[in-house]
Design an enzyme around this catalytic site. Structure first.
Site, PDB file in Angstrom:
ATOM      1  N   ASN A   1      53.912  42.445  14.122  1.00  0.00           N
ATOM      2  CA  ASN A   1      53.895  41.419  15.168  1.00  0.00           C
ATOM      3  C   ASN A   1      54.219  40.088  14.511  1.00  0.00           C
ATOM      4  OD1 ASN A   1      53.108  43.397  16.914  1.00  0.00           O
ATOM      5  ND2 ASN A   1      51.091  42.519  17.385  1.00  0.00           N
TER       6      ASN A   1
ATOM      7  N   GLU B   1      55.774  43.148  18.325  1.00  0.00           N
ATOM      8  CA  GLU B   1      55.579  41.996  19.211  1.00  0.00           C
ATOM      9  C   GLU B   1      56.328  40.796  18.661  1.00  0.00           C
ATOM     10  OE1 GLU B   1      51.571  40.841  20.416  1.00  0.00           O
ATOM     11  OE2 GLU B   1      50.985  42.953  20.432  1.00  0.00           O
TER      12      GLU B   1
END
Ligand code: GBH
Length: 479
Positions: free
Chosen positions: A314, A382
Site C-alpha cells: 500500500n 492500495e
C-alpha cells in the site's frame, strides 16, 4: 528532484492487471444482520461516537452487503479485471472461534465470488482488514500470541470454502496501521494507548498470525488450490532532509521502522538490526531491564521468514526525514526511531492531513522493495487520493496519473515486476476515525440517500480509459 516529471507515453504490459479495492467494515454495513458477530470497530464506534470525526459509523456504510451486484456492475463498467475486498472475520465466525460458523456469512461471500467469476474479474481477498471479533479482544486481542492460532483456524475455514475460486490472498492489511493506531495512539479500534510497549507486541502477534495462515495454506491447500498468499504492508518513501550523514541515516532508519518493521521478518528473517539496537538501548536508558521490542525465538524467526508468494504494497505518500533528539524518559515508538518527518514544501496536499502527492516516491519505493526483498512479484494493493465530495476531481486524476507513470517507469525502465494495481478506492466509504469526511472513491457514494447512490467521478472515467487503452496520455507508443 521535485518528482513532477513527464508522464510516460508507453503502454502498460498486456499482462498488467488493473483493479480497485475496498474493505469489509468500510463498505458492507449490515453490522448485525444474518448472524454476524460484533467486531471491535462496531464496539469502538457504538461505545463512543465522538471517536469518529463526524460521529457516524459503518452500520450501513455503502450497504454493499445488499448492493454487491451493483458493485460488480460498476467494476464491469470500469473494465477492471481485479477486485480487492476483505472478508469480515465475525461475519464468518461470530465469536472468532471455529466452533460456530455463520452459514449466511459464507453464503454472502460465495455470491460475491461467483458474481465476480461470471464477470471475469479476479478476486484478491484480504482475510483481516481490522475488524477483529470482540470475543478475541476480550482474550487480549493482538497482544495475545494465542490470537495467531485463532487466526489460523479462521484462515483455514476461509481457504476451504473459497480457495477453489480465489487464487490471491492477503492475510492482514497494514499491520503497522492497526498496531500504531489501535494499540499505540488509540485513534482506531480497540483504542488502546500503549505507544511504547503495545505496538511492538502487536506487531509480533500479527506477524505470527500471518505466518500461521501462510503455513496452513502451504500445508493443506497449496497443492490442490494453487493460489498465492502474502501480507499487505503500507510504506512511505523516505527522503533525507539534507545531505548530512545524520539525515541520510535518519531516512534509512525511518524506512526500517516503517517498511522493515514488517517486511524484514517476512522477507529476510527477524526485526531490522537498527530497531533491535535502538529499542534495546532506549529501553535500558529508560530503566527497563529488557528491550520493549519482544524478540522472536530462533524457531519463530524461521517460522515467519519466507512466508510470502508476492509483495502486497500500500503506497500513498512520502516523507522527508531528519534526525531528531527525544528526551530520555518518554518511551515511544517515535523516540525509539529518533527521527522527525515532514512533507515536501512543493508537494500537493489532499483532504487527508497525512497524504501529500510526491509521484516519484512510487518509483523509488518500488525499487527499494524489489531490490531489498526479492519478492518475485509486487501487487500495489492500495494507492489513492482524498478529496471533498466533488465529481470534478482533477486532483485525483493528477495524482493517479503521476503515481501510475512512476509505477510504469519502475516496470519498464527498472525491471521491477509489478503485476497488478488495485486503486483505493472503488467508491467512497467509511474512512475509519475520519468517518465520511474524506472521500477516497473514484466513484462517489451518496450517504444521505437510503439507496447509497453510486456516481462515477471524472477520475473513474479517466481510469476506465486507462484500463482500456493501457495508456496514461492521449497517445502511446508500444512498450
Ligand atoms: C489505508 O491506509 C487503509 O488500508 C484503508 O483502509 C484506508 O481507507 C486508506 O488507507 C485511506 O486512508 O493520522 O497521521 O496518524 C493508508 C495508510 C496509515 C494512512 C496510517 C493514515 C495515519 C496517519 N494509513 N495513517 S495519522
Amino acid at each position: 528532484t521535485s518528482g513532477f516529471g513527464d508522464i510516460s507515453n508507453k503502454t502498460f504490459p498486456e499482462t498488467f492487471k488493473f483493479g480497485a479495492a475496498t474493505a469489509a467494515y468500510q463498505v458492507e454495513g449490515a453490522w448485525n444482520e444474518d448472524g454476524k458477530g460484533e467486531s471491535i470497530w462496531d464496539k469502538f464506534v457504538h461505545e463512543d461516537p465522538t471517536r469518529v470525526k463526524d460521529q457516524l459509523n459503518g452500520d450501513v456504510a455503502c450497504d454493499s452487503y445488499h448492493k454487491w451486484q451493483e458493485d460488480i456492475e460498476l467494476l464491469k463498467e470500469l473494465g477492471v479485471k481485479l477486485y480487492r475486498f476483505s472478508i469480515s472475520w465475525p461475519r464468518i465466525l461470530p465469536n472468532g472461534t471455529p466452533n460456530k460458523i455463520n452459514q449466511a456469512g459464507i453464503d454472502y461471500y460465495r455470491k460475491v465470488i461467483n458474481g465476480l467469476k461470471e464477470a471475469g474479474i479476479e478476486p484478491l481477498v484480504t482475510l483481516y482488514h481490522w475488524d477483529l471479533p470482540v470475543h478475541l479482544l476480550d482474550l487480549g486481542g493482538w497482544l495475545n500470541e494465542d490470537i495467531a492460532d485463532y487466526f489460523g483456524d479462521y484462515a483455514r475455514i476461509v481457504f476451504k470454502n473459497f480457495g477453489d475460486d480465489v487464487k490471491l490472498w492477503a492475510t492482514i492489511n497494514e499491520p503497522k496501521t492497526t498496531c500504531m493506531n489501535g494499540y499505540g495512539g488509540g485513534s482506531m479500534a480497540p483504542g488502546l494507548q500503549l505507544l511504547a510497549d503495545g505496538v511492538y507486541k502487536c506487531a509480533k502477534v500479527q506477524l505470527l498470525a500471518h505466518a500461521k495462515a501462510y503455513h496452513i495454506y502451504q500445508e493443506e491447500f497449496a497443492a490442490t488450490q494453487k493460489g498465492k498468499v502474502s501480507i499487505v504492508i503500507d510504506a512511505t518513501y523516505n527522503e533525507p532532509a539534507s545531505d548530512s550523514a545524520e539525515d541520510i541515516a535518519a531516512a534509512e532508519t525511518e524506512t526500517e521502522f516503517n517498511l522493515g518493521w514488517y517486511a524484514n521478518p517476512i522477507y529476510l528473517g527477524d526485526w531490522p538490526e537498527v530497531m533491535k539496537a535502538q529499542i534495546y538501548n532506549r529501553s535500558l536508558q529508560e530503566g527497563y531491564s529488557f528491550s520493549r521490542l519482544p524478540a522472536f525465538t530462533p524457531e519463530q524467526v524461521a517460522y515467519v521468514n519466507g512466508t510470502f508468494d508476492f509483495f502486497g504494497l500500500n503506497m500513498y505518500t512520502s516523507l522527508i526525514a531528519a534526525s531528531a533528539d527525544y528526551p530520555i524518559g518518554e518511551p515511544s515508538y517515535y523516540s525509539d526511531k529518533g527521527t522527525a518527518t515532514t512533507h515536501g514544501v512543493d508537494w500537493t496536499a489532499s483532504e487527508a492531513d497525512w497524504l501529500y502527492s510526491y509521484p516519484a516516491g512510487m518509483r523509488k519505493l518500488l525499487n527499494i522493495v524489489w531490490n531489498k526483498y526479492n519478492p518475485g512479484s509486487i501487487y500495489v494493493t492500495e494507492n489513492g487520493w482524498a478529496t471533498n465530495d466533488t465529481l470534478a476531481d482533477q486532483s485525483r486524476i493528477d495524482y493517479l496519473q503521476g503515481y501510475l507513470s512512476n509505477l510504469l517507469d519502475a516496470i519498464l525502465e527498472d525491471g521491477v515486476n509489478v503485476v497488478g494495481y488495485t486503486t483505493w478506492s472503488l467508491m467512497d466509504n467509511f474512512e475509519w476515525a475520519q468517518g465520511y469526511t474524506q472521500k477516497f472513491g473514484i466513484i462517489q457514494v451518496d450517504f444521505d440517500s437510503p439507496n447509497r447512490t453510486r456516481t462515477l467521478r471524472e477520475s473513474a472515467r479517466w481510469y476506465q480509459n486507462l484500463v482500456s487503452t493501457r495508456c496514461l496520455v492521449d497517445e502511446c507508443v508500444d512498450s
